[in-house]
Scaffold this motif. Structure first.
Motif, mmCIF file in Angstrom:
data_model
loop_
_atom_site.group_PDB
_atom_site.id
_atom_site.type_symbol
_atom_site.label_atom_id
_atom_site.label_comp_id
_atom_site.label_asym_id
_atom_site.label_seq_id
_atom_site.Cartn_x
_atom_site.Cartn_y
_atom_site.Cartn_z
ATOM 1 N N SER A 171 -0.156 1.254 5.452
ATOM 2 C CA SER A 171 -0.781 1.336 4.634
ATOM 3 C C SER A 171 -0.480 0.754 2.795
ATOM 4 C CB SER A 171 -1.817 2.539 4.109
ATOM 5 O OG SER A 171 -0.577 3.446 3.980
ATOM 6 N N PHE A 172 0.987 0.539 2.995
ATOM 7 C CA PHE A 172 1.955 0.087 1.563
ATOM 8 C C PHE A 172 3.022 -0.646 2.070
ATOM 9 C CE2 PHE A 172 4.604 3.656 1.172
ATOM 10 C CZ PHE A 172 3.708 4.401 1.768
ATOM 11 N N GLN B 222 14.101 7.121 -11.428
ATOM 12 C CA GLN B 222 13.770 6.113 -11.056
ATOM 13 C C GLN B 222 12.286 5.129 -11.296
ATOM 14 O OE1 GLN B 222 11.637 4.720 -6.569
ATOM 15 N NE2 GLN B 222 14.349 4.340 -6.474
ATOM 16 N N ARG B 223 11.293 6.198 -11.343
ATOM 17 C CA ARG B 223 10.365 6.392 -11.746
ATOM 18 C C ARG B 223 10.420 6.288 -12.911
ATOM 19 N NH1 ARG B 223 7.545 11.856 -12.582
ATOM 20 N NH2 ARG B 223 8.520 12.120 -13.730
ATOM 21 N N ASP C 298 4.759 1.134 -3.779
ATOM 22 C CA ASP C 298 3.588 1.231 -4.028
ATOM 23 C C ASP C 298 3.768 1.220 -5.394
ATOM 24 O OD1 ASP C 298 0.735 1.783 -3.362
ATOM 25 O OD2 ASP C 298 1.781 3.884 -4.287
ATOM 26 N N HIS C 299 4.866 2.156 -6.099
ATOM 27 C CA HIS C 299 5.024 2.454 -7.349
ATOM 28 C C HIS C 299 4.783 1.060 -8.013
ATOM 29 C CE1 HIS C 299 4.934 4.941 -11.285
ATOM 30 N NE2 HIS C 299 5.630 3.980 -11.297
ATOM 31 N N MET D 242 14.620 10.226 -8.288
ATOM 32 C CA MET D 242 14.012 10.113 -7.799
ATOM 33 C C MET D 242 12.701 10.410 -9.307
ATOM 34 S SD MET D 242 12.592 8.894 -4.949
ATOM 35 C CE MET D 242 14.364 8.696 -4.961
ATOM 36 N N GLN E 24 1.230 -0.486 -8.010
ATOM 37 C CA GLN E 24 0.190 0.151 -9.639
ATOM 38 C C GLN E 24 0.628 -0.577 -10.541
ATOM 39 O OE1 GLN E 24 -1.594 3.909 -8.029
ATOM 40 N NE2 GLN E 24 -0.721 4.001 -5.745
ATOM 41 N N PHE F 133 5.280 3.006 5.625
ATOM 42 C CA PHE F 133 3.771 3.080 6.370
ATOM 43 C C PHE F 133 2.914 1.567 6.280
ATOM 44 C CE2 PHE F 133 5.569 7.381 4.236
ATOM 45 C CZ PHE F 133 6.348 7.470 5.625
ATOM 46 N N ARG G 111 7.520 3.687 -0.393
ATOM 47 C CA ARG G 111 7.026 4.070 -1.257
ATOM 48 C C ARG G 111 6.770 3.757 -3.197
ATOM 49 N NH1 ARG G 111 10.220 8.728 -0.233
ATOM 50 N NH2 ARG G 111 9.212 9.556 1.800
ATOM 51 N N THR G 112 8.468 3.670 -2.959
ATOM 52 C CA THR G 112 8.764 2.916 -4.299
ATOM 53 C C THR G 112 7.999 1.239 -4.983
ATOM 54 O OG1 THR G 112 11.323 3.369 -4.658
ATOM 55 C CG2 THR G 112 10.509 2.287 -6.118
#
Lengths: 165, 165
Positions: free
Chosen positions: A67-68, A14-15, A44-45, A11, A48, A65, A41-42
Motif C-alpha cells: 500500500s505504500f 528523523q521525522r 510514506d511520510h 525515529m 504525505q 508493504f 514507512r519514511t
C-alpha cells in the motif's frame, strides 16, 4: 538507555528533521530523493508531507508493504553507488531534498559508505538544497544546518549543499 | 497520519505499557516472557527495566544484533503454538508478565494467531499477572487493564490474568 528508547528517539529525530527540511525547501522546485527504502514507512511520510513532489527512491532490495510502495518508474533498484550515477542521466542536478538512511549496525562500514555516496549524491543536488541523513556526511561542499530544537545533536544530521554559485 | 508517525506512536505506546506493567508486577516473583523477538530492541528494554528477572524469549527466527541477544538457554525457538506447550514443562504456571508482539501486516491473520495463543499462554501465567500486547487478545479469563494516560486506546493492550482463586 535501551535500544527501544534510542530507536524511538532516532525515529522522532528523523521525522522532525524531515518536516523541518521539507518546509525549508518549500519554494524550490525539484524532486526529492529517498536513499534506502527499507519498509517504506519514511517514504510514506515524505509523500504525505510533500504530496506534490516527485520522490525518487534508491534501494537495493527494499520490500515495502504494497500500500505504500513507490511507483515502478520512481525506483532506482541496485547498488546505490551505481544507481546514483545512472540517476544523473535522468535527473541531472535538480534534487532539492535527499533523505539518506542507508546504514548497517556496523558504524565504520556505514561511515565509509556515506563517504563514497557524498560526491555522487552532490552531483544530483541543486545548490541550496538539503541532505537529511541518519549518519554523519562530512562532505567538503556541504554546510552543517542547525537541527530543530527537538533533536539532540548527533542523533540526526542536516546539510546544505553549497554548490558553485 | 503517515506510517512513520503511527509507527513512532506505536513504539512509544509499547514502551509506556511495558514500563507501566513492569511496575505493577514488581512485587511478584516469576519470569517474564517475550513472544516475538524481532530485532531484539524490546528485549533489550525489558532486561533494562527488569534487570533481576529471567526473561524467556519465544521466536521463530529472530536474529537480533549480537550485543543484545538473549542467552541460548532462555530462547524457545520454533512455532509459538508449539513452543508455548513445551515451555509449560519448563516453567509451569509461573510467568508474571508477557509481552506479545507477534503480528503480520495482515490484521486478520494476527488476530487469529492471538486467539490461538491466548489459552496456551494463559497456562503459563500466574494469577494476577499481566499480558501486554500489540494486538487485541479478548480471552475469556483475562480482564482489560486501563492503559497509561499517554497511550491512546486501541494502540496497545494490557490484560490481567484472572486465573482461578
Amino acid at each position: 538507555m535501551s535500544k527501544l528508547e534510542s530507536f524511538i528517539r532516532r525515529m522522532m529525530a528523523q521525522r522532525d528533521c524531515l518536516n523541518f527540511a521539507a518546509q525549508r525547501i518549500e519554494a524550490m522546485p525539484g524532486p526529492v530523493l529517498e536513499l534506502g527504502l527499507g519498509n517504506g514507512r519514511t517514504y510514506d511520510h515524505l509523500r504525505q508531507i510533500m504530496p506534490d513532489r516527485d520522490i525518487y527512491v534508491f534501494d537495493r532490495n527494499g520490500r515495502p508493504f504494497a500500500s505504500f510502495a513507490p511507483p515502478d518508474n520512481r525506483i532506482f533498484r541496485g547498488e546505490v553507488l551505481e544507481t546514483l550515477i545512472q540517476a544523473y542521466d535522468v535527473l541531472g542536478k535538480t534534487a532539492v531534498l535527499t533523505h539518506y538512511d542507508i546504514g548497517t549496525t556496523n558504524t565504520e562500514k556505514s561511515s565509509k559508505l556515506a563517504e563514497r555516496v557524498s560526491p555522487l549524491l552532490n552531483r544530483l543536488m541543486y545548490p541550496g538544497s538539503l541532505v537529511v541523513s541518519s549518519v554523519a556526511m562530512p562532505f567538503s561542499h556541504w554546510s552543517v544546518v542547525p537541527l530543530p530544537a527537538s533533536v539532540k545533536p548527533g542523533r540526526y544530521f542536516i546539510y546544505r549543499v553549497d554548490g558553485l554559485r
